[in-house]
Write a protein that holds these residues in place. Structure first.
Motif, PDB file in Angstrom:
ATOM      1  N   LEU A 140       0.831  -1.282   0.067  1.00  0.00           N
ATOM      2  CA  LEU A 140       0.117  -0.058  -0.157  1.00  0.00           C
ATOM      3  C   LEU A 140       0.905   1.264  -0.243  1.00  0.00           C
ATOM      4  O   LEU A 140       2.010   1.401   0.759  1.00  0.00           O
ATOM      5  N   THR A 141       0.268   2.271  -0.663  1.00  0.00           N
ATOM      6  CA  THR A 141       1.125   3.551  -0.488  1.00  0.00           C
ATOM      7  C   THR A 141       1.050   4.177   0.644  1.00  0.00           C
ATOM      8  O   THR A 141       0.362   3.765   1.754  1.00  0.00           O
ATOM      9  N   GLU A 142       2.010   4.986   0.923  1.00  0.00           N
ATOM     10  CA  GLU A 142       1.934   5.869   2.430  1.00  0.00           C
ATOM     11  C   GLU A 142       0.556   6.442   2.706  1.00  0.00           C
ATOM     12  O   GLU A 142       0.241   6.412   3.814  1.00  0.00           O
ATOM     13  N   LYS A 143       0.022   7.051   1.611  1.00  0.00           N
ATOM     14  CA  LYS A 143      -1.361   7.696   1.726  1.00  0.00           C
ATOM     15  C   LYS A 143      -2.480   6.616   2.131  1.00  0.00           C
ATOM     16  O   LYS A 143      -3.093   6.953   2.885  1.00  0.00           O
ATOM     17  N   GLU A 144      -2.496   5.549   1.575  1.00  0.00           N
ATOM     18  CA  GLU A 144      -3.419   4.536   1.642  1.00  0.00           C
ATOM     19  C   GLU A 144      -3.307   4.044   3.165  1.00  0.00           C
ATOM     20  O   GLU A 144      -4.099   3.601   3.808  1.00  0.00           O
ATOM     21  N   GLY A 145      -1.833   3.568   3.717  1.00  0.00           N
ATOM     22  CA  GLY A 145      -1.460   3.262   4.940  1.00  0.00           C
ATOM     23  C   GLY A 145      -1.991   4.128   5.957  1.00  0.00           C
ATOM     24  O   GLY A 145      -2.586   3.795   7.293  1.00  0.00           O
ATOM     25  N   ARG A 146      -2.030   5.444   5.707  1.00  0.00           N
ATOM     26  CA  ARG A 146      -2.012   6.547   6.936  1.00  0.00           C
ATOM     27  C   ARG A 146      -3.657   6.589   6.932  1.00  0.00           C
ATOM     28  O   ARG A 146      -4.102   7.019   7.987  1.00  0.00           O
ATOM     29  N   ALA A 147      -4.415   6.513   5.806  1.00  0.00           N
ATOM     30  CA  ALA A 147      -5.971   6.607   5.869  1.00  0.00           C
ATOM     31  C   ALA A 147      -6.537   5.351   6.396  1.00  0.00           C
ATOM     32  O   ALA A 147      -7.380   5.661   7.463  1.00  0.00           O
ATOM     33  N   ILE A 148      -5.814   4.276   6.582  1.00  0.00           N
ATOM     34  CA  ILE A 148      -6.270   3.050   7.346  1.00  0.00           C
ATOM     35  C   ILE A 148      -5.930   3.241   8.798  1.00  0.00           C
ATOM     36  O   ILE A 148      -6.757   2.980   9.529  1.00  0.00           O
ATOM     37  N   GLY A 149      -4.784   3.776   9.267  1.00  0.00           N
ATOM     38  CA  GLY A 149      -4.296   3.895  10.676  1.00  0.00           C
ATOM     39  C   GLY A 149      -3.615   2.598  10.985  1.00  0.00           C
ATOM     40  O   GLY A 149      -3.067   2.852  12.345  1.00  0.00           O
ATOM     41  N   PHE A 150      -3.119   1.866  10.262  1.00  0.00           N
ATOM     42  CA  PHE A 150      -2.479   0.579  10.732  1.00  0.00           C
ATOM     43  C   PHE A 150      -1.118   0.557   9.970  1.00  0.00           C
ATOM     44  O   PHE A 150      -1.097   0.893   8.655  1.00  0.00           O
ATOM     45  N   PRO A 151       0.126   0.218  10.446  1.00  0.00           N
ATOM     46  CA  PRO A 151       1.191  -0.029   9.641  1.00  0.00           C
ATOM     47  C   PRO A 151       0.906  -1.332   8.814  1.00  0.00           C
ATOM     48  O   PRO A 151       1.062  -2.456   9.130  1.00  0.00           O
ATOM     49  N   MET A 152       0.508  -1.395   7.453  1.00  0.00           N
ATOM     50  CA  MET A 152       0.214  -2.338   6.863  1.00  0.00           C
ATOM     51  C   MET A 152       1.318  -3.151   5.936  1.00  0.00           C
ATOM     52  O   MET A 152       1.155  -3.669   5.112  1.00  0.00           O
ATOM     53  N   MET A 153       2.474  -2.932   6.596  1.00  0.00           N
ATOM     54  CA  MET A 153       3.656  -3.513   5.912  1.00  0.00           C
ATOM     55  C   MET A 153       3.954  -4.807   6.553  1.00  0.00           C
ATOM     56  O   MET A 153       5.373  -5.292   6.163  1.00  0.00           O
ATOM     57  N   ASN A 154       3.291  -5.328   7.442  1.00  0.00           N
ATOM     58  CA  ASN A 154       3.787  -6.604   7.960  1.00  0.00           C
ATOM     59  C   ASN A 154       2.685  -7.717   7.679  1.00  0.00           C
ATOM     60  O   ASN A 154       1.305  -7.436   7.833  1.00  0.00           O
ATOM     61  N   PRO A 155       2.935  -8.823   6.995  1.00  0.00           N
ATOM     62  CA  PRO A 155       2.010  -9.941   6.861  1.00  0.00           C
ATOM     63  C   PRO A 155       1.100 -10.218   7.948  1.00  0.00           C
ATOM     64  O   PRO A 155      -0.004 -10.804   7.932  1.00  0.00           O
ATOM     65  N   SER A 156       1.515 -10.167   9.157  1.00  0.00           N
ATOM     66  CA  SER A 156       0.691 -10.461  10.333  1.00  0.00           C
ATOM     67  C   SER A 156      -0.732  -9.691  10.354  1.00  0.00           C
ATOM     68  O   SER A 156      -1.845  -9.936  10.639  1.00  0.00           O
ATOM     69  N   GLN A 157      -0.523  -8.298   9.893  1.00  0.00           N
ATOM     70  CA  GLN A 157      -1.760  -7.505   9.793  1.00  0.00           C
ATOM     71  C   GLN A 157      -2.684  -7.846   8.495  1.00  0.00           C
ATOM     72  O   GLN A 157      -4.042  -7.582   8.859  1.00  0.00           O
ATOM     73  N   VAL A 158      -1.979  -8.387   7.385  1.00  0.00           N
ATOM     74  CA  VAL A 158      -2.881  -8.700   6.398  1.00  0.00           C
ATOM     75  C   VAL A 158      -3.625 -10.195   7.119  1.00  0.00           C
ATOM     76  O   VAL A 158      -5.031 -10.163   6.700  1.00  0.00           O
ATOM     77  N   THR A 159      -2.948 -11.108   7.489  1.00  0.00           N
ATOM     78  CA  THR A 159      -3.574 -12.057   8.060  1.00  0.00           C
ATOM     79  C   THR A 159      -4.779 -11.901   9.290  1.00  0.00           C
ATOM     80  O   THR A 159      -5.758 -12.363   8.965  1.00  0.00           O
ATOM     81  N   ARG A 160      -4.566 -10.802  10.000  1.00  0.00           N
ATOM     82  CA  ARG A 160      -5.466 -10.385  11.022  1.00  0.00           C
ATOM     83  C   ARG A 160      -6.701  -9.917  10.117  1.00  0.00           C
ATOM     84  O   ARG A 160      -8.070 -10.079  10.539  1.00  0.00           O
ATOM     85  N   SER A 161      -6.581  -9.052   9.021  1.00  0.00           N
ATOM     86  CA  SER A 161      -7.820  -8.461   8.209  1.00  0.00           C
ATOM     87  C   SER A 161      -8.681  -9.629   7.522  1.00  0.00           C
ATOM     88  O   SER A 161      -9.495  -9.402   7.577  1.00  0.00           O
ATOM     89  N   LEU A 162      -7.813 -10.712   7.140  1.00  0.00           N
ATOM     90  CA  LEU A 162      -8.516 -11.633   6.400  1.00  0.00           C
ATOM     91  C   LEU A 162      -9.266 -12.549   7.503  1.00  0.00           C
ATOM     92  O   LEU A 162     -10.577 -12.888   7.183  1.00  0.00           O
ATOM     93  N   ALA A 163      -8.868 -12.709   8.601  1.00  0.00           N
ATOM     94  CA  ALA A 163      -9.599 -13.384   9.734  1.00  0.00           C
ATOM     95  C   ALA A 163     -10.686 -12.611  10.233  1.00  0.00           C
ATOM     96  O   ALA A 163     -11.934 -13.164  10.495  1.00  0.00           O
ATOM     97  N   SER A 164     -10.561 -11.259  10.477  1.00  0.00           N
ATOM     98  CA  SER A 164     -11.731 -10.439  10.698  1.00  0.00           C
ATOM     99  C   SER A 164     -12.757 -10.764   9.882  1.00  0.00           C
ATOM    100  O   SER A 164     -13.990 -10.398  10.271  1.00  0.00           O
ATOM    101  N   THR A 165     -12.575 -10.617   8.479  1.00  0.00           N
ATOM    102  CA  THR A 165     -13.646 -10.743   7.539  1.00  0.00           C
ATOM    103  C   THR A 165     -14.146 -12.004   7.723  1.00  0.00           C
ATOM    104  O   THR A 165     -15.277 -12.427   7.453  1.00  0.00           O
ATOM    105  N   GLY A 166     -13.372 -13.107   7.722  1.00  0.00           N
ATOM    106  CA  GLY A 166     -13.513 -14.480   7.722  1.00  0.00           C
ATOM    107  C   GLY A 166     -14.627 -14.979   8.549  1.00  0.00           C
ATOM    108  O   GLY A 166     -15.369 -15.906   8.610  1.00  0.00           O
ATOM    109  N   GLY A 167     -14.285 -14.636   9.784  1.00  0.00           N
ATOM    110  CA  GLY A 167     -15.396 -14.670  10.994  1.00  0.00           C
ATOM    111  C   GLY A 167     -16.745 -14.260  10.916  1.00  0.00           C
ATOM    112  O   GLY A 167     -17.731 -14.996  11.106  1.00  0.00           O
ATOM    113  N   THR A 168     -17.104 -13.202  10.130  1.00  0.00           N
ATOM    114  CA  THR A 168     -18.398 -12.696   9.800  1.00  0.00           C
ATOM    115  C   THR A 168     -19.070 -13.580   8.989  1.00  0.00           C
ATOM    116  O   THR A 168     -20.191 -13.822   8.721  1.00  0.00           O
ATOM    117  N   VAL A 169     -18.179 -14.110   7.646  1.00  0.00           N
ATOM    118  CA  VAL A 169     -18.660 -14.801   6.636  1.00  0.00           C
ATOM    119  C   VAL A 169     -18.907 -16.181   7.298  1.00  0.00           C
ATOM    120  O   VAL A 169     -20.144 -16.728   6.880  1.00  0.00           O
TER     121      VAL A 169
END
Length: 590
Positions: free
Chosen positions: A144-173
């Motif tokens: 993600l670009t610096e602007k996109e990451g700043r809008a989200i508010g999380f440091p999205m440069m770590n794979p663990s954050q990506v895993t967490r985002s997929l799990a947060s979505t998968g639980g609702t599904v």
């Protein structure tokens, strides 16, 4: 007697379960008459058939009465298994997810009615059905670009954050599958995460990467079309987070199959990216329980009657609490619990499946938010997973004799007392929430002890603390005084060692003056001692009042001191020129 006791315990527990299911404070229900009537009915059976026969008949009656369909436990997904370590001092309370799960795990009343399950990761097929491919690719690749990451508010440069985002979505599904799959007995499923309603199709913001409700609702429409036949608007999103669900509103703005309702703070985030939901309610800042509940009483029945939904998503953020850092509303924990029950009431009344997501909560410390979050899931388990009260055949009742009536009348007070004691035990086992059982927070009273004893003990503790604090302050003052004296000696020593006679003289004069002022010995500062025939206290007050004049006089004298006489003599081989006057050193510092 044995049969009567067992019957009474059963009646009390049934009354308590029924009260909790209705969202009523069990302590506020006058149940003595109901319990007494139930006990009397069973006691007549026992008196007719004998103690042993009565116990057996009571057990058989209970067995027949409890043969009712038991709903499955509330399946509740959690995503904190995907650990994310945020930078130190980050304002998002990531630890609240695990804390909420632990609170629910330790609640013994939920052992049979709640099932905690790790959230699975959402499939890319489901995610790409909602989100733009390029955005998903950048998220998964930590690009993600610096602007996109700043809008989200999380440091999205770590794979663990990506895993967490997929799990947060998968639980609702997964929760959506639980309530919609063919033959599903569950009417409600939940996730201790999700509610990421600020994520758009092509970007994220406000701590939201993927929009879990949008992904789950889109999957439901695609995989379970038969469940939505006959309804033009089959899915209803009830978003009661204090921030508007702008991402959800934008994603479904042209989709009549999903109706979005958002009741949010009028003066709160998002300010620049607020969108138009199907129904938006701007709640004024400072709104309390009464006004908020009145708003829901108007809107919730209207939404269900107008759209006849077949599936409801409840974004149950608790950031409307008065203690929330970002909320700006003034709701209490009890008001939030009442809000939850109002949503549950509408779904249960119309037999509509419900999926609950966590949403926001930002109190500092986060204990208040965790308690309110746990209330959402605990109340849902009580309402959707608890077995209904038994409604079997009533036991035959013989005509009561005068002796029995007299015994029952005499035992009425004992029945009430025992019933209350039994309720206390059940309440302790249930470990009910603070909003329902506020009396447990009051300090216990001993029999025969006046209420002012507790106040006296508190006052004594406060006095002891004040005394301890005063001693600490005295010790700190003495230590500071010693440090100042040591510093004065060090400065004078350095000046003498370096041969700086003028600086040494100034330091010595300053030290003497400081000691004189600290000790209130004005005579050592060249000030005459005051003579007074008044008591010592009055003389000291006069001395303090005149101290300003003496300090000013001494300072003026020190500023005009000439230190030339203290300068070291010039060497004989290099006499000073006769025409040159002797140097004069004057300290002009204020």
């Amino acid at each position: 007697r044995v049969g009567s006791c067992i019957a009474m315990q059963t009646a009390v527990k049934e009354a308590l379960a029924s009260a909790i299911a209705r969202g009523v404070n069990p302590r506020g229900v006058h149940r003595a008459r109901t319990v007494g009537a139930s006990v009397r009915a069973r006691r007549r059976v026992c008196s007719a058939t004998g103690a042993e026969g009565g116990a057996a008949a009571s057990a058989e009656s209970r067995s027949e009465e409890t043969r009712v369909a038991r709903p499955p436990p509330l399946r509740t997904y959690y995503a904190d298994w995907a650990e994310v370590i945020l930078p130190e001092g980050h304002r998002f309370p990531m630890e609240k997810y695990q804390a909420t799960r632990l609170v629910l795990e330790q609640d013994k009343s939920l052992s049979d009615i709640m099932e905690l399950v790790p959230s699975p990761k959402a499939s890319l097929i489901d995610v790409l059905a909602v989100h733009e491919e390029g955005y998903v690719t950048r998220v998964l690749g930590c690009a993600l670009t610096e602007k996109e990451g700043r809008a989200i508010g999380f440091p999205m440069m770590n794979p663990s954050q990506v895993t967490r985002s997929l799990a947060s979505t998968g639980g609702t599904v997964a929760a959506t599958h639980d309530v919609l799959r063919p033959g599903a007995a569950a009417k409600c499923a939940a996730q201790i995460a999700g509610g990421t309603h600020h994520a758009f199709r092509d970007k994220g913001e406000g701590f939201c990467v993927f929009n879990d409700i949008a992904v789950a609702a889109t999957m439901a429409l695609r995989k379970y079309p038969a469940r939505f036949e006959g309804s033009a608007h089959p899915i209803l999103v009830i978003d009661l987070d204090v921030h508007q669900g702008n991402g959800t509103a934008k994603i479904f703005e042209d989709d009549p199959m999903v109706i979005t309702f958002s009741a949010h703070g009028a003066g709160n985030y998002p300010w620049k990216t607020k969108m138009r939901s199907d129904h938006d309610v701007d709640v004024p800042d400072g709104t309390g329980d009464k006004e908020y509940i009145a708003m829901l009483e108007e809107w919730l029945p209207r939404l269900f009657e107008t759209y006849d939904p077949r599936l409801v998503y409840f974004q149950a953020g608790v950031d409307a609490l008065a203690v929330d850092s970002f909320g700006k509303l003034k709701m209490t924990r009890a008001g939030m619990l009442r809000r939850n029950h109002m949503v549950f009431d509408e779904c249960l009344r119309r037999d509509v499946p419900l999926v609950i997501t966590m949403g926001g909560g930002y109190s500092r410390p986060f204990d208040a938010s965790v308690d309110a979050h746990a209330d959402v899931y605990r109340a849902a388990a009580y309402r959707f997973a608890s077995p209904p009260p038994a409604k079997g055949k009533k036991a035959p009742v013989q005509a009561a004799t005068e002796e029995e009536e007299g015994e029952e009348g005499a035992a009425e007070e004992r029945t009430e007392e025992v019933a209350e004691e039994e309720i206390e035990k059940v309440v302790a086992d249930v470990n009910a929430d603070e909003a329902n059982f506020t009396d447990k927070t009051k300090p216990p009273k001993e029999k025969g002890v006046k209420s002012d004893k507790f106040t006296t003990q508190i006052a004594a503790q406060i006095a002891a603390l004040k005394s301890e604090k005063a001693q600490e302050m005295t010790a700190m003052t003495a230590a500071a005084e010693r440090a100042r004296r040591e510093e004065d000696r060090s400065k004078l020593t350095r000046a003498l060692r370096n041969g700086d006679w003028s600086a040494a003289q100034r330091e010595e004069d300053r030290n003497m003056m400081a000691r004189a002022l600290r000790n209130a010995t004005w005579s050592s500062a060249s000030a005459p001692a005051p003579v007074s025939s008044k008591p010592a206290s009055s003389a000291s007050k006069e001395l303090e009042a005149s101290s300003v004049d003496w300090i000013g006089a001494v300072r003026r004298a020190l500023r005009t001191v000439v230190f030339s006489a203290l300068a070291p003599p010039a060497p004989e081989s290099a006499p000073a020129p006769e025409a040159a006057p002797a140097p004069v050193v004057v300290d002009r510092r204020p």
